[in-house]
Design a protein around this motif. Structure first.
Motif, PDB file in Angstrom:
ATOM      1  N   CYS A   1     -15.104 -10.860   0.342  1.00  0.00           N
ATOM      2  CA  CYS A   1     -15.616 -12.218   0.640  1.00  0.00           C
ATOM      3  C   CYS A   1     -14.930 -13.335  -0.117  1.00  0.00           C
ATOM      4  CB  CYS A   1     -17.131 -12.292   0.411  1.00  0.00           C
ATOM      5  SG  CYS A   1     -18.067 -11.278   1.561  1.00  0.00           S
ATOM      6  N   TRP A   2     -13.705 -13.124  -0.566  1.00  0.00           N
ATOM      7  CA  TRP A   2     -12.979 -14.240  -1.188  1.00  0.00           C
ATOM      8  C   TRP A   2     -12.864 -15.367  -0.157  1.00  0.00           C
ATOM      9  CZ3 TRP A   2     -11.714 -16.183  -5.682  1.00  0.00           C
ATOM     10  CH2 TRP A   2     -10.750 -17.197  -5.749  1.00  0.00           C
ATOM     11  N   GLY A   3     -13.228 -16.571  -0.569  1.00  0.00           N
ATOM     12  CA  GLY A   3     -13.147 -17.719   0.343  1.00  0.00           C
ATOM     13  C   GLY A   3     -14.352 -17.863   1.250  1.00  0.00           C
ATOM     14  N   LYS A   4     -15.305 -16.968   1.100  1.00  0.00           N
ATOM     15  CA  LYS A   4     -16.540 -17.047   1.892  1.00  0.00           C
ATOM     16  C   LYS A   4     -17.725 -16.870   0.940  1.00  0.00           C
ATOM     17  CE  LYS A   4     -15.364 -13.623   4.590  1.00  0.00           C
ATOM     18  NZ  LYS A   4     -15.298 -12.615   5.677  1.00  0.00           N
ATOM     19  N   PRO A   5     -18.933 -17.300   1.363  1.00  0.00           N
ATOM     20  CA  PRO A   5     -20.093 -17.026   0.500  1.00  0.00           C
ATOM     21  C   PRO A   5     -20.226 -15.515   0.254  1.00  0.00           C
ATOM     22  CG  PRO A   5     -20.677 -18.591   2.216  1.00  0.00           C
ATOM     23  CD  PRO A   5     -19.300 -18.067   2.560  1.00  0.00           C
ATOM     24  N   PHE A   6     -20.616 -15.164  -0.936  1.00  0.00           N
ATOM     25  CA  PHE A   6     -20.832 -13.745  -1.250  1.00  0.00           C
ATOM     26  C   PHE A   6     -21.969 -13.199  -0.391  1.00  0.00           C
ATOM     27  CE2 PHE A   6     -23.545 -16.206  -4.091  1.00  0.00           C
ATOM     28  CZ  PHE A   6     -24.749 -15.539  -4.056  1.00  0.00           C
TER      29      PHE A   6
ATOM     30  N   MET B   1     -22.750 -21.181   5.748  1.00  0.00           N
ATOM     31  CA  MET B   1     -21.840 -22.218   5.239  1.00  0.00           C
ATOM     32  C   MET B   1     -21.444 -23.153   6.384  1.00  0.00           C
ATOM     33  SD  MET B   1     -20.519 -23.260   2.502  1.00  0.00           S
ATOM     34  CE  MET B   1     -19.481 -24.710   2.375  1.00  0.00           C
TER      35      MET B   1
ATOM     36  N   LYS C   1     -16.008 -13.709  -8.047  1.00  0.00           N
ATOM     37  CA  LYS C   1     -15.243 -13.426  -6.833  1.00  0.00           C
ATOM     38  C   LYS C   1     -13.779 -13.174  -7.225  1.00  0.00           C
ATOM     39  CE  LYS C   1     -16.821 -14.421  -3.046  1.00  0.00           C
ATOM     40  NZ  LYS C   1     -17.163 -15.786  -2.613  1.00  0.00           N
TER      41      LYS C   1
ATOM     42  N   TYR D   1     -19.851 -22.687  -4.696  1.00  0.00           N
ATOM     43  CA  TYR D   1     -18.919 -21.601  -4.330  1.00  0.00           C
ATOM     44  C   TYR D   1     -17.522 -22.019  -4.794  1.00  0.00           C
ATOM     45  CZ  TYR D   1     -22.775 -20.146  -1.186  1.00  0.00           C
ATOM     46  OH  TYR D   1     -23.975 -19.777  -0.644  1.00  0.00           O
ATOM     47  N   GLY D   2     -16.714 -22.510  -3.839  1.00  0.00           N
ATOM     48  CA  GLY D   2     -15.449 -23.134  -4.249  1.00  0.00           C
ATOM     49  C   GLY D   2     -14.301 -22.191  -4.522  1.00  0.00           C
ATOM     50  N   ASP D   3     -14.290 -20.993  -3.919  1.00  0.00           N
ATOM     51  CA  ASP D   3     -13.135 -20.105  -4.120  1.00  0.00           C
ATOM     52  C   ASP D   3     -11.847 -20.817  -3.697  1.00  0.00           C
ATOM     53  OD1 ASP D   3     -15.124 -18.270  -4.687  1.00  0.00           O
ATOM     54  OD2 ASP D   3     -14.851 -17.107  -2.841  1.00  0.00           O
ATOM     55  N   LEU D   4     -11.920 -21.514  -2.555  1.00  0.00           N
ATOM     56  CA  LEU D   4     -10.719 -22.145  -2.009  1.00  0.00           C
ATOM     57  C   LEU D   4     -10.627 -23.634  -2.351  1.00  0.00           C
ATOM     58  CD1 LEU D   4     -10.739 -20.438   1.512  1.00  0.00           C
ATOM     59  CD2 LEU D   4      -9.622 -19.673  -0.590  1.00  0.00           C
TER      60      LEU D   4
END
Lengths: 143, 143
Positions: free
Chosen positions: B110-115, A117, B104, A90-93
């Motif tokens: 869901c930015w910053g969270k699993p899709f 998660m 994303k 994942y790793g958006d943040l």
């Protein structure tokens, strides 16, 4: 890409050690046990250099990283015999490339659904219990 | 491993075509557009043979599959410029190896969270809209 100071996978500081325990290094990555063990044997495989997307890796690093992920998953499979391994980047943040290796059990949490998660009923173990899991994984990494 | 008849990725029947559209074949896999487009550009990269875990692949197939996944993600990145690509192999119930490639967006769902695997407010497009997305991905695959 240089290791940015604000990346927990580069700094390996308390932000990291509070949520995972280093098991060993692999070819181009480091294997960690995730402290939250709702999914028994859950690990993280983090690339040793700071890159954020699979397509940013040169061919050889991508090959080795993929092998590291497969090897770690295989050890978890042999140690705990889940019904299926889930793999996720994942790793958006926290974009530093790291795979979540999440063993799923047919009679366990979230079978047939994406793993949580951060499960709300957190399953945090003691050092002895972590040690037992880590030894089981290491044994099968070496085999 | 033989292609089992009850596997939708092997049969490529309506179970598959109802939720995804074939874009093209890659080295050892097939790239599909996921019909549900909450995450604009969301794709699936499915291995062409029936295997269920990354560690079940021989070294060369793992190398090529990883390259296919990276290539598809790169095309999605160039076409739609998301903030981060998420990559996931789940498959508890449909174990044939397939990666979800999920772009994303910082101002998106869901930015910053699993899709979400199957978003509740489903975003289903028409054929013209799917065609536009597929052409954008194909253009960058070829580049």
């Amino acid at each position: 890409m240089p290791h940015p100071e604000d990346c927990q996978y580069c700094a390996k500081d308390r932000r990291l050690t509070e949520i995972m325990i280093e098991i060993c290094t692999l070819q181009v990555s480091t294997l960690y046990l995730f402290r939250e063990q709702t999914y028994r044997g859950r690990c993280i495989v983090a690339l040793n250099v700071h890159q954020t997307e699979l397509f940013s890796l040169d061919d050889e690093t991508l090959r080795q990283f993929s092998k590291d992920v497969a090897k770690a998953a295989h050890a978890v499979q042999k140690a705990f015999k889940p019904g299926k391994i889930n793999y996720a980047v994942y790793g958006d943040l926290v974009p530093h490339l790291h795979y979540h290796i999440v063993p799923k059990y047919m009679d366990g949490d979230c079978w047939g659904k994406p793993f949580e998660m951060n499960p709300s009923g957190k399953k945090i173990l003691n050092d002895e219990e972590y040690g037992t899991i880590i030894r089981a994984i290491k044994k099968h990494l070496a085999a």
